[in-house]
Design a protein around this motif. Structure first.
Motif, mmCIF file in Angstrom:
data_model
loop_
_atom_site.group_PDB
_atom_site.id
_atom_site.type_symbol
_atom_site.label_atom_id
_atom_site.label_comp_id
_atom_site.label_asym_id
_atom_site.label_seq_id
_atom_site.Cartn_x
_atom_site.Cartn_y
_atom_site.Cartn_z
ATOM 1 N N LEU A 164 8.236 9.593 8.549
ATOM 2 C CA LEU A 164 7.362 10.617 9.092
ATOM 3 C C LEU A 164 8.224 11.863 9.281
ATOM 4 C CD1 LEU A 164 4.773 11.749 10.302
ATOM 5 C CD2 LEU A 164 5.473 10.809 12.506
ATOM 6 N N THR A 165 7.912 12.874 8.503
ATOM 7 C CA THR A 165 8.688 14.105 8.558
ATOM 8 C C THR A 165 7.850 15.181 9.212
ATOM 9 O OG1 THR A 165 9.854 13.516 6.554
ATOM 10 C CG2 THR A 165 9.920 15.834 7.215
ATOM 11 N N MET A 166 8.390 15.749 10.270
ATOM 12 C CA MET A 166 7.707 16.843 10.973
ATOM 13 C C MET A 166 8.285 18.151 10.473
ATOM 14 S SD MET A 166 5.763 15.027 12.891
ATOM 15 C CE MET A 166 5.061 16.273 13.955
ATOM 16 N N MET A 167 7.450 18.954 9.922
ATOM 17 C CA MET A 167 7.883 20.272 9.434
ATOM 18 C C MET A 167 7.487 21.322 10.469
ATOM 19 S SD MET A 167 6.566 22.545 6.216
ATOM 20 C CE MET A 167 7.511 21.798 4.934
ATOM 21 N N ASP A 168 8.477 21.937 11.074
ATOM 22 C CA ASP A 168 8.230 23.020 12.035
ATOM 23 C C ASP A 168 8.545 24.328 11.318
ATOM 24 O OD1 ASP A 168 7.827 24.622 14.152
ATOM 25 O OD2 ASP A 168 9.467 23.851 15.376
ATOM 26 N N LEU A 169 7.488 24.976 10.881
ATOM 27 C CA LEU A 169 7.636 26.143 10.003
ATOM 28 C C LEU A 169 7.637 27.428 10.816
ATOM 29 C CD1 LEU A 169 7.676 27.082 7.006
ATOM 30 C CD2 LEU A 169 5.223 27.327 7.202
ATOM 31 N N SER A 170 8.544 28.296 10.478
ATOM 32 C CA SER A 170 8.576 29.640 11.086
ATOM 33 C C SER A 170 8.497 30.652 9.960
ATOM 34 C CB SER A 170 9.873 29.848 11.877
ATOM 35 O OG SER A 170 9.907 28.989 12.968
ATOM 36 N N TYR A 171 7.439 31.424 9.979
ATOM 37 C CA TYR A 171 7.250 32.405 8.918
ATOM 38 C C TYR A 171 8.166 33.607 9.127
ATOM 39 C CZ TYR A 171 3.003 30.087 7.331
ATOM 40 O OH TYR A 171 2.122 29.201 6.835
ATOM 41 N N SER A 172 8.544 34.158 8.040
ATOM 42 C CA SER A 172 9.252 35.441 8.061
ATOM 43 C C SER A 172 8.337 36.451 7.388
ATOM 44 C CB SER A 172 10.574 35.344 7.291
ATOM 45 O OG SER A 172 11.152 36.621 7.170
ATOM 46 N N PRO A 173 7.898 37.444 8.120
ATOM 47 C CA PRO A 173 6.946 38.390 7.519
ATOM 48 C C PRO A 173 7.587 39.189 6.399
ATOM 49 C CG PRO A 173 7.658 39.151 9.670
ATOM 50 C CD PRO A 173 8.223 37.778 9.509
ATOM 51 N N LYS A 174 6.784 39.519 5.429
ATOM 52 C CA LYS A 174 7.266 40.383 4.360
ATOM 53 C C LYS A 174 7.482 41.788 4.908
ATOM 54 C CE LYS A 174 5.186 37.959 0.478
ATOM 55 N NZ LYS A 174 4.206 37.993 -0.628
ATOM 56 N N PRO A 175 8.462 42.496 4.398
ATOM 57 C CA PRO A 175 8.711 43.847 4.898
ATOM 58 C C PRO A 175 7.483 44.729 4.694
ATOM 59 C CG PRO A 175 10.509 43.101 3.519
ATOM 60 C CD PRO A 175 9.410 42.101 3.353
ATOM 61 N N SER A 176 7.335 45.644 5.638
ATOM 62 C CA SER A 176 6.223 46.571 5.524
ATOM 63 C C SER A 176 6.393 47.458 4.290
ATOM 64 C CB SER A 176 6.158 47.448 6.780
ATOM 65 O OG SER A 176 5.235 48.499 6.580
ATOM 66 N N ARG A 177 5.308 47.688 3.620
ATOM 67 C CA ARG A 177 5.334 48.557 2.437
ATOM 68 C C ARG A 177 5.023 50.007 2.790
ATOM 69 N NH1 ARG A 177 8.403 45.117 0.145
ATOM 70 N NH2 ARG A 177 7.417 43.193 -0.504
ATOM 71 N N ALA A 178 4.819 50.290 4.086
ATOM 72 C CA ALA A 178 4.484 51.667 4.476
ATOM 73 C C ALA A 178 5.611 52.621 4.071
ATOM 74 C CB ALA A 178 4.231 51.741 5.977
ATOM 75 N N LYS A 179 6.838 52.149 4.293
ATOM 76 C CA LYS A 179 7.985 52.985 3.933
ATOM 77 C C LYS A 179 7.997 53.247 2.432
ATOM 78 C CE LYS A 179 13.010 52.985 4.406
ATOM 79 N NZ LYS A 179 14.169 52.154 4.794
ATOM 80 N N ALA A 180 7.699 52.199 1.674
ATOM 81 C CA ALA A 180 7.690 52.353 0.214
ATOM 82 C C ALA A 180 6.605 53.322 -0.220
ATOM 83 C CB ALA A 180 7.486 50.990 -0.438
ATOM 84 N N TRP A 181 5.443 53.207 0.431
ATOM 85 C CA TRP A 181 4.356 54.128 0.066
ATOM 86 C C TRP A 181 4.731 55.560 0.433
ATOM 87 C CZ3 TRP A 181 0.911 53.402 -3.345
ATOM 88 C CH2 TRP A 181 0.408 52.121 -3.615
ATOM 89 N N THR A 182 5.349 55.701 1.598
ATOM 90 C CA THR A 182 5.769 57.040 2.001
ATOM 91 C C THR A 182 6.747 57.608 0.982
ATOM 92 O OG1 THR A 182 5.501 56.427 4.309
ATOM 93 C CG2 THR A 182 6.840 58.376 3.835
ATOM 94 N N GLU A 183 7.685 56.775 0.579
ATOM 95 C CA GLU A 183 8.662 57.235 -0.412
ATOM 96 C C GLU A 183 7.986 57.529 -1.737
ATOM 97 O OE1 GLU A 183 12.420 54.719 1.434
ATOM 98 O OE2 GLU A 183 11.145 53.869 -0.114
ATOM 99 N N ALA A 184 6.984 56.737 -2.067
ATOM 100 C CA ALA A 184 6.285 56.980 -3.328
ATOM 101 C C ALA A 184 5.556 58.319 -3.284
ATOM 102 C CB ALA A 184 5.300 55.852 -3.593
ATOM 103 N N VAL A 185 4.960 58.592 -2.122
ATOM 104 C CA VAL A 185 4.252 59.872 -1.993
ATOM 105 C C VAL A 185 5.246 61.030 -2.075
ATOM 106 C CG1 VAL A 185 2.955 61.303 -0.379
ATOM 107 C CG2 VAL A 185 2.333 58.910 -0.682
#
Lengths: 492, 432
Positions: free
Chosen positions: A359-380
């Protein structure tokens, strides 16, 4: 991992265990049939009884009037109608016919359903006739009535637990004689009494009524024997035991003992890491049966995938979609590649080696993806820089073309440091700066669009539920055809 | 991620390579017909002869500024680009850190006399003035350096005008310098120290209070009278007189010959000596602004004649003039600093005129070429304040080439050199 069972015979030990079992003791008390018939103490009744017996003594000494008075004393203590009847008889014997008549009448009033009510009424009439006879020397209108002999009665008092039990005389052919509690008189002969009450074991007694005694009877009826006793054991201790309905939960763990209503029942025994075992059993009332259940270790491992705020992630096992977190997934023994993917979260990827019953218990902790707001700002900004660069470049080209045109015009003498040269350079430098900034910001935008955050992580904690304690021996009581014994299980 | 980095870098490099190169304007304007360089303030230009063949320098001029002590050699390369070589601080110290107002050269490469008439000026004092001798050291690489030695203080506003020539007529002498102060003309030896002679011509008032203490003092030295030496032409108020060296008395003599056009006060505002008609005798052009110039044909010891060149509607025509060589004879360069050019009022123009005996009249009729400043940013009324001819040596391009005259003019603080213009024989620069 391998499980090996060793069975040894210990008949004496098993017997001892059974005799010491509280359940067994309880079963013995329920199966006992004798019931002590002890009447509760009633001092008033005792006083009435004393007065009654004194009256009987006086009566036998022909001291009828005194006997009648004592009978009335007993009646005052306990208003049994028999006491009135005996007082009336004593008054008659004492020739106190008026009192005899009034006492007989009271007897009928008190106990109008008395079996001798008709005879008593006739006695009253006879006594009244005696009183109305002419004095001696006077001719009688009718010949004088001769009174039959009459004697006093004994008293029988019957009580039961529970009250309301049906009383039969001799046998049940005559139907119910009375219901407890009952008091009355019987002829002085042996009488067999049958008692019945719903849910209780029928009882039978014999009494010997006497005319000069009060006979008391108290009977405590015992409950009928309608439950069976079972014992459930398994090769794996601590397995959950279910009877008839699994949805209400386990009623205990093996080894289990308990009572069941007679009839057919379904018995389940299950434990994590083992296949559930089912057995149909039949319970006889008042019997004891032992059921031995053998649990087989499951052929798969189990992965319980979850974790704080893990909902919505999709679990992939060996590249195939498995389930949506939180969830439980059965895995074949062997190595597996795990992955969890969720929108806006970085993927989790890991490996897991599975054994049977793991019996394997998986305790998962997500790591959010970086915000793309900075990328969009740079794109603009990049787009703005490119637009600015193109605009400035076009302006510079326009100026260059204009200078080139003027240079070809012989009428114009353009200076080597024409002011448009500086302007054009500014345009071109501006264009280059803008294009460069556009390239840099575009690069940054691409970089940040593709940038990944730290991967999601998970803690995998595996236990073998079939043997969570590791390589330890455990002993389990077992029933074998040759007798009872202990099963030793070990994990190596 | 490394792949993305590589893509980014490649993209940046590609776009950077394909970007706008500001130097294309330099390349483009390398073909401009007019080479311009800025001196920072109103320049004083002394054209020098072209350097020897085989070098990288095609033309050279001495550049000074009228607002501060500054001297530089402007070297033109074969494509007309200019490199300025400034004088050292010690040289400028020998000038008293005083602006050079006037200059003249003995021969194509000097020595030079530099007039610093404001030397010693303190407060509102009238300046005693000085002149200095400068020599040009030609270096093996074709460049040059300056060496300046101060001279003694002479009289008030000494050096307000200078000139050079062979006034004494002494064949052994390399020539002499003429130095003008308020009312004295002095003849110095080639060392600019030895005073050979001096005089004051009563008929000529050299000092012009209305023009300021350092007003332009036209002086020209040439062999006007076909004698053994050069004469000094001095311009005064409305007339021009000549001064000649008398070898017998070793003194300067004011000749009775004088040029004038009646009461024209501005007559003589500028003087240019050249053989305009190509007859072998030096002629003298006299400016009479606002709208006229005269050319007197030599020799002056005979009954000479002149032509009058008019420029109607001009305000500055004749204020500044110079000579511009042509294969035979010389063209007269006349500046009109406020001329209307291409619809721009006050833009200024320099006209190259083909002067011929007996041909008077409108300047437009004898105009060979017009020079102007196409840069509309330049201030008005400054074009042609100085003007002249630059000797551009095309032998740096090919041995078959040779020195050719190239006109130049100032526009404010800038020096404009016209390598190509309407009517020119073509662009002399090697790149073309």
């Amino acid at each position: 991992m391998r499980i090996v069972s060793v069975v040894s015979s210990f008949p004496l030990l098993l017997i001892g265990l059974l005799s010491l079992s509280p359940s067994a003791a309880r079963a013995e008390s329920l199966s006992a049939s004798s019931t002590p018939s002890t009447a509760p103490a009633d001092p008033v009744l005792q006083e009435a009884k004393v007065a009654f017996e004194e009256a009987q003594v006086l009566y036998t000494k022909d001291m009828f009037e005194e006997a009648a008075a004592k009978f009335m004393v007993a009646y005052d203590k306990k208003p049994f109608s028999s006491f009135l009847f005996n007082a009336a008889v004593a008054y008659e014997k004492a020739k106190l016919f008026d009192k005899a008549i009034s006492t007989f009448q009271k007897y009928i009033e008190v106990d109008p359903q008395a079996r001798d009510a008709v005879e008593v009424k006739g006695r009253i009439d006879s006594l009244k006739a005696v009183i109305s006879a002419p004095p001696a020397g006077q001719p009688a209108e009718k010949p004088a009535q001769v009174l039959p002999d009459i004697a006093t009665k004994g008293l029988v008092i019957i009580e039961s637990k529970p009250s309301g039990a049906s009383i039969y005389l001799d046998d049940k052919s005559k139907g119910v004689f009375a219901k407890t509690p009952w008091q009355g008189s019987f002829d002085p002969r042996p009488i067999k009494l049958l008692f019945e009450a719903k849910g209780f074991k029928p009882e039978e007694r014999e009494i010997f009524p006497r005319t000069d005694k009060i006979v008391e009877m108290y009977i405590s009826m015992s409950e009928q024997h309608f439950l069976g006793w079972i014992e459930v054991v398994s090769n794996v201790p601590g397995a959950d035991v279910y009877i008839d309905r699994q949805e209400i939960g386990a009623i205990g763990k093996t080894p289990y003992t308990g009572h069941l209503k007679p009839g057919k029942h379904t018995l389940w025994v299950q434990k994590a890491g083992f296949e559930a075992t089912r057995k149909e059993i039949e319970v006889e009332p008042g019997t004891a049966n032992t059921h031995s259940m053998t649990l087989e270790m499951v052929s798969y491992g189990t992965l319980k995938a979850g974790g704080k705020a893990s909902e919505g992630g999709k679990l992939f096992v060996d590249g195939a979609a498995a389930c949506t977190l939180p969830c439980e997934q059965q895995l074949k023994p062997g190595d597996h590649a795990l992955a969890v993917r969720k929108e806006d979260m970085e993927d989790y990827e890991g490996k897991l080696t599975v054994s049977r019953a793991d019996l394997t218990m998986m305790d998962l902790s997500y790591s959010p993806k970086p915000s793309r707001a900075k990328a969009w700002t740079e794109a603009v900004f990049s787009a703005a820089f490119f637009a600015g660069g193109i605009y400035l470049g076009l302006k510079g080209n326009e100026l260059k073309d204009e200078i080139d045109k003027d240079l070809k015009d012989p009428a114009k003498m353009i200076r080597s440091n024409d002011s448009r040269k500086t302007t054009g350079k500014i345009y071109y430098v501006g264009a280059d700066v803008c294009l460069g900034a556009g390239i840099i910001t575009a690069g940054l935008a691409v970089w940040n669009f593709l940038e990944k955050g730290p991967p999601s992580t998970a803690t995998l904690k595996t236990t073998n539920v079939a043997n969570p304690s590791g390589n330890k021996l455990s002993f389990v009581p077992m029933e074998v055809p040759s007798g009872a014994g202990m099963a030793a299980t070990g994990r190596f | 991620m490394r792949f993305v980095k590589a893509i980014n870098l490649g993209l940046m490099a590609t776009l950077a390579g394909a970007g706008c190169n500001p130097s294309v304007f330099d390349t483009e304007l390398d073909k401009a017909p007019v080479v311009a360089f800025d001196t920072g303030s109103a320049p004083l230009i002394l054209p020098l002869s072209s350097p020897p063949s085989g070098g990288t320098v095609a033309a050279r001029m001495l550049v000074s500024r009228k607002d501060k002590a500054y001297l530089a050699i402007a070297d033109y390369d074969k494509n007309g680009k200019v490199a300025l070589h400034q004088a050292s601080d010690s040289d400028l110290g020998n000038l008293g850190n005083t602006p050079v107002q006037t200059a003249a050269a003995l021969g194509p490469n000097g020595p030079f006399i530099l007039g610093t008439p404001s030397y010693g000026l303190t407060g509102t004092d009238t300046a005693p003035g000085r002149v200095a001798l400068m020599t040009l050291n030609l270096l093996p690489d074709g460049t040059s350096s300056l060496a300046i030695q101060p001279t003694l203080q002479k009289t008030e506003h000494y050096g307000i005008a200078v000139a050079a020539g062979k006034v004494t007529g002494d064949p052994a002498s390399p020539g002499e310098f003429v130095v003008v102060s308020n009312d004295t003309v002095q003849l110095l030896g080639a060392d600019a120290r030895t005073v050979i002679a001096s005089t004051s011509c009563p008929a000529v008032q050299l000092y012009d209070p209305t023009a300021g203490a350092y007003g332009y003092r036209p002086v020209a030295v040439a062999n006007f009278f076909a004698g053994g030496g050069d004469e000094i032409a001095l311009s005064g108020l409305g007339h021009v007189v000549f001064v000649q060296y008398d070898r017998t008395t070793s003194s300067l003599v004011c000749l009775p010959t004088a040029l004038s056009q009646g009461t024209m006060a501005n007559f003589g505002t500028s003087l240019v000596a050249a053989d305009f008609d190509g007859d072998g005798h030096m002629d003298l052009a006299v400016g009479a602004p606002p709208d006229r110039a005269y050319v007197y044909f030599g020799p002056f010891d005979t009954a000479g004649d002149f032509v009058s060149i008019g420029s109607p509607n001009s305000n500055n025509f004749g204020k500044r003039m110079a000579a511009f060589p042509k294969p035979i004879g010389t063209r007269l360069m006349v500046a009109d600093a406020t001329a209307l050019v291409n619809g721009r009022s006050g833009a200024g123009a320099v006209t190259l005129l083909d002067v011929a005996r007996g041909v008077s009249g409108d300047a437009a009729a004898i105009t060979w070429a017009n020079l102007f400043d196409s840069n509309e940013d330049a201030p008005t009324g400054v074009f042609g304040d100085s003007l002249g001819s630059l000797e551009f040596n095309t032998q740096v391009c090919s041995a078959a080439g040779g020195p050719n005259p190239v006109p130049w003019a100032t526009s404010g603080s800038e020096v404009l050199t016209y390598f190509n213009y309407p009517g020119s024989p073509g662009d002399l620069r090697c790149s073309n």
